[in-house]
Design an enzyme around this catalytic site. Structure first.
Site, PDB file in Angstrom:
ATOM      1  N   ASP A 159       0.824  -1.204   0.000  1.00 23.19           N
ATOM      2  CA  ASP A 159       0.000   0.000   0.000  1.00 23.19           C
ATOM      3  C   ASP A 159       0.862   1.260   0.000  1.00 23.19           C
ATOM      4  O   ASP A 159       0.556   2.241  -0.694  1.00 23.19           O
ATOM      5  CB  ASP A 159      -0.915  -0.019   1.225  1.00 23.19           C
ATOM      6  CG  ASP A 159      -2.267   0.619   0.938  1.00 23.19           C
ATOM      7  OD1 ASP A 159      -2.643   0.691  -0.240  1.00 23.19           O
ATOM      8  OD2 ASP A 159      -2.942   1.037   1.894  1.00 23.19           O
TER       9      ASP A 159
ATOM     10  N   ASP B 222      -9.255  -1.836   2.547  1.00 20.93           N
ATOM     11  CA  ASP B 222      -8.967  -1.269   3.861  1.00 20.93           C
ATOM     12  C   ASP B 222      -9.998  -1.687   4.904  1.00 20.93           C
ATOM     13  O   ASP B 222      -9.807  -1.429   6.098  1.00 20.93           O
ATOM     14  CB  ASP B 222      -8.923   0.259   3.775  1.00 20.93           C
ATOM     15  CG  ASP B 222      -7.845   0.746   2.811  1.00 20.93           C
ATOM     16  OD1 ASP B 222      -6.807   0.068   2.724  1.00 20.93           O
ATOM     17  OD2 ASP B 222      -8.052   1.785   2.146  1.00 20.93           O
TER      18      ASP B 222
END
Length: 584
Positions: A293, A340
Site C-alpha cells: 500500500d 482497507d
C-alpha cells in the site's frame, strides 16, 4: 515580547487544524461508522463451533428439558461452515497479484483515455456478484429483526416462558410458575398483555414460524459443483431487493448510498468466506500488504488514479463539503477502498473467533482415565449464539439481572462471551483510521490506510496477548479444519488448537488441494444424491424417490431439485380425493 512556549505552539497548531477539520467531521464520522459496520457484523456472522467445544447432537438437544426445539438444533448444525484459509505463501502472492491487477488497470486506463467502457464492464462483473452478497446481508438483517420481535424466551410476572411453535403456546418453564397458565400470544414481555383476537393470534404464530419455512434448492454438476441452498421468505425478499439494486445501479444511476450498499455486501460476505487460519499467517499477509500500500500510493500514481477513475462498487464513498472558495456544483466524495475494510477485518474476525475458542477452552474439564495413564479432556457443549441476544433482552433487566427466580434453575446457556481480543483489535482499527484521516487532512494528500491500520490492528492483538500471558496460546491457535471422524482416530490428539496440518495457498493448484475439494464435493453430493434408491429385497424405488428420479451417483451428470417446506401429497391421492363422491 516573550516567544510562546513549545506547548503553546503545539496547542495553537492543534486548534487551527481542528478548526479547519470541523466541516469534515460529519464526513469522517460517517466513514468510520461505515467501515466498522461490515467488520462488526461480518465477524459475528462468521462465528461457529470452535474446536474447544463439543458438537451438540440432535438427540442431546431434544433432551434439554423440552426448551430446545428441533429447528433450533438444526440451525446450530447449519451454522457450521468452512472458510477459505490463507497460507504463509499468500504473503508473497497476494501483493504480487494485487500489484499486477492494479498496474494492468492503470495502463488500460491510460490506453483507453475514456474509462466509460471499462467502468461498464467492471460494474456488470461486480454487480452480478453483488446480487448474492447484498441478498445475504439483507436476509441476515431481516432474520435479526424478526428474532427481536419473536424471541424464543421471555420473562413475565416473575416466570420465564418458552414459546412452543408446534403447540402455539408460551409455556412457563422456570421461575414463579405456580398458577401460571400457558399464554396464547407469541408476543414477548409486556406485549403479551395486549388483547388479541384468535384469528390475529393465529396470524402472529404463522408469522413467527415464517422464517423456518425454507425451500431447499439442490444442484449437482459432475466434477464441477454440488451443493444446496436454503431459501426462506427473508431470503426471497433479500434476493428481490438486491436484484432491484443491481438493476438500478447498472441501468439508471449510481448513487453513493447504493455503491456503499453493494460494498457492505461484499465486505460482509468476504469476512465469512476468508480466514487467515492463524495469527502468524494473518500478520505476515498484512505486513506484506502494508508495504504494498505504501509503495503504490506514495511512489506511483497508480492507486490514486485507478481509485478516482473506476466507478465500480469496489470502494465506499461519502459526500463531503467542497473546498473553501470552490464554485463548482459537482458533488465531492471521500473514498475508502474495500481492501482497507476486508483485509484488517479478517484479522479482527479471527480475533473474535479466538475469543470464543478461549471461552470454551477455559470451561473444559480434565478427568483421569480408567487406566490412570493420561487425562481425558471433556469439552463443554456448544450453544449457538444465534438469537440468544434477543432472548436475553426480553428476559433480563438492563443491568443483566434475570427477571425471574433462578434458585431452582440450571445456568442459562451463554448469550455472549468475553471479547477481549476482538475489542482490542477493533480499538486498534479505530485508532489507525483516525490517524489516517488526521494525516490526510493535515498534509492534503491521499494516504495508504494500511500504513496506519496494520500497526494498529496487529499491535493491539499481540500486545494484548503479551499482557495477558497468552502469546503461546495465540501463536499455536489454528482454524485448520479437520473432520470429526479423523480427529477421533488420532490417539495423540491432546491439544485441539495445535498440530494442525499446513494450509495451502488459496492460489494453489496442487493435487492435494484439488483432492480435498473433490472430497468435499462428494460429501455434499452424498447429502442429497441417492446412491442406491432401491429397497433391499424388492428392487423397487423407495417412496421418497420416484422411478424417474432413481439413479446412481456414479452415473449422475447433472441434477437439480426443489424441495418444498411442507409435505406434498401424492398425485394419486389428489385424484382420488377429487373423484370421491360428495356426501350431502
Amino acid at each position: 515580547m516573550e516567544e510562546p512556549s513549545t506547548w503553546a505552539h503545539v496547542l495553537g497548531q492543534a486548534a487551527y487544524h481542528f478548526t479547519q477539520m470541523r466541516p469534515m467531521i460529519p464526513t469522517y464520522a460517517h466513514l468510520l461508522a461505515s467501515a466498522l459496520f461490515p467488520i462488526y457484523a461480518g465477524a459475528h456472522a462468521s462465528l461457529t463451533r470452535p474446536s474447544s467445544a463439543a458438537r451438540r447432537t440432535k438427540q442431546e438437544g431434544r433432551k434439554r428439558e423440552g426448551d430446545q426445539e428441533d429447528e433450533e438444533v438444526d440451525e446450530e448444525e447449519e451454522e457450521e461452515h468452512k472458510m477459505e484459509g490463507l497460507a504463509p505463501t499468500d504473503a508473497i502472492l497476494m501483493p504480487l497479484f494485487a500489484g499486477c491487477a492494479l498496474a494492468g488497470l492503470y495502463f488500460l486506463l491510460k490506453w483507453l483515455k475514456d474509462p466509460h467502457y471499462l467502468n461498464l464492464a467492471l460494474n456488470w462483473y461486480f454487480a452480478i456478484f453483488g446480487v448474492f452478497a447484498v441478498s445475504h446481508l439483507i436476509t441476515d438483517s431481516l432474520d435479526i429483526g424478526h428474532s427481536i420481535l419473536y424471541p424464543r424466551r421471555f420473562a413475565r410476572g416473575g416466570a420465564l416462558y418458552h414459546l412452543d411453535q408446534k403447540q402455539k403456546r408460551a409455556m412457563p418453564v422456570a421461575g414463579d410458575t405456580k398458577d401460571k397458565a400457558p399464554l396464547p400470544s407469541p408476543l414477548p414481555g409486556f406485549l403479551s398483555y395486549i388483547p388479541l383476537s384468535e384469528r390475529f393470534e393465529s396470524m402472529l404464530w404463522a408469522d413467527r414460524g415464517m422464517p423456518g419455512n425454507k425451500w431447499t434448492l439442490r444442484l449437482y454438476v459432475h466434477r464441477l459443483f454440488a451443493g444446496k441452498v436454503l431459501l426462506g421468505p427473508h431470503g426471497m425478499v433479500g434476493a428481490l431487493v438486491s436484484f432491484a439494486a443491481w438493476a438500478y445501479f447498472n441501468f439508471v444511476d449510481k448513487p453513493w448510498y447504493l455503491t456503499n450498499l453493494i460494498g457492505f455486501g461484499f465486505s460482509y460476505a468476504a469476512l465469512q468466506l476468508m480466514s487467515p487460519t492463524t495469527f502468524t499467517t494473518g500478520s505476515l499477509i498484512l505486513s506484506a500488504l502494508f508495504f504494498y500500500d505504501i509503495y503504490f500510493v506514495f511512489f506511483t500514481p497508480m492507486m490514486v488514479t485507478v481509485a478516482k477513475s473506476i466507478d465500480a462498487p469496489i470502494k465506499l464513498v461519502f459526500p463531503r463539503p467542497g473546498a473553501a472558495g470552490s464554485v463548482s456544483d459537482k458533488p465531492q466524495y471521500a473514498m475508502l477502498g474495500l481492501g482497507d475494510v476486508v483485509l484488517p477485518g479478517i484479522m479482527i474476525g479471527l480475533a473474535l473467533r479466538f475469543d470464543l475458542f478461549v471461552f470454551y477452552l477455559r470451561r473444559q474439564t480434565r478427568t483421569q482415565s480408567t487406566d490412570e495413564s493420561s487425562d481425558v479432556v471433556e469439552k463443554p457443549k456448544y450453544f449457538s449464539l444465534a438469537g440468544r441476544w434477543s432472548d436475553h433482552f426480553w428476559s433480563h433487566s438492563f443491568l443483566g439481572r434475570p427477571l425471574w427466580s433462578t434458585h431452582t434453575r440450571k445456568p442459562e446457556p451463554p448469550f455472549t462471551f468475553p471479547k477481549t481480543y476482538f475489542k482490542a483489535s477493533l480499538t486498534g482499527y479505530i485508532l489507525g483510521m483516525l490517524a489516517t484521516l488526521g494525516v490526510m487532512h493535515i498534509w492534503g494528500h491521499a494516504q495508504p490506510a494500511l500504513l496506519y491500520l496494520v500497526p494498529g490492528v496487529l499491535g493491539s492483538l499481540w500486545l494484548t496477548a503479551l499482557v495477558r500471558g497468552e502469546l503461546s496460546l495465540m501463536w499455536n491457535f489454528s482454524e485448520e479444519f479437520e473432520d470429526e471422524d479423523e480427529s477421533k482416530k488420532k490417539a495423540d490428539d491432546k491439544d485441539t488448537q495445535t498440530n494442525a496440518p499446513e494450509r495451502e495457498s488459496i492460489f494453489s493448484l496442487s493435487d492435494k488441494k484439488a483432492q480435498r475439494r473433490e472430497d468435499r464435493m462428494k460429501k455434499a453430493v452424498g447429502k442429497h444424491v441417492i446412491a442406491d434408491p432401491e429397497e433391499e429385497g424388492n428392487g423397487k424405488p423407495t417412496d421418497k424417490v420416484s422411478a424417474v428420479a432413481a439413479h446412481k451417483s456414479k452415473r449422475e451428470v447433472f441434477s437439480f431439485s426443489i424441495e418444498a417446506p411442507w409435505d406434498l401429497k401424492h398425485p394419486r391421492s389428489l385424484m382420488e380425493s377429487r373423484n370421491r363422491p360428495k356426501v350431502d
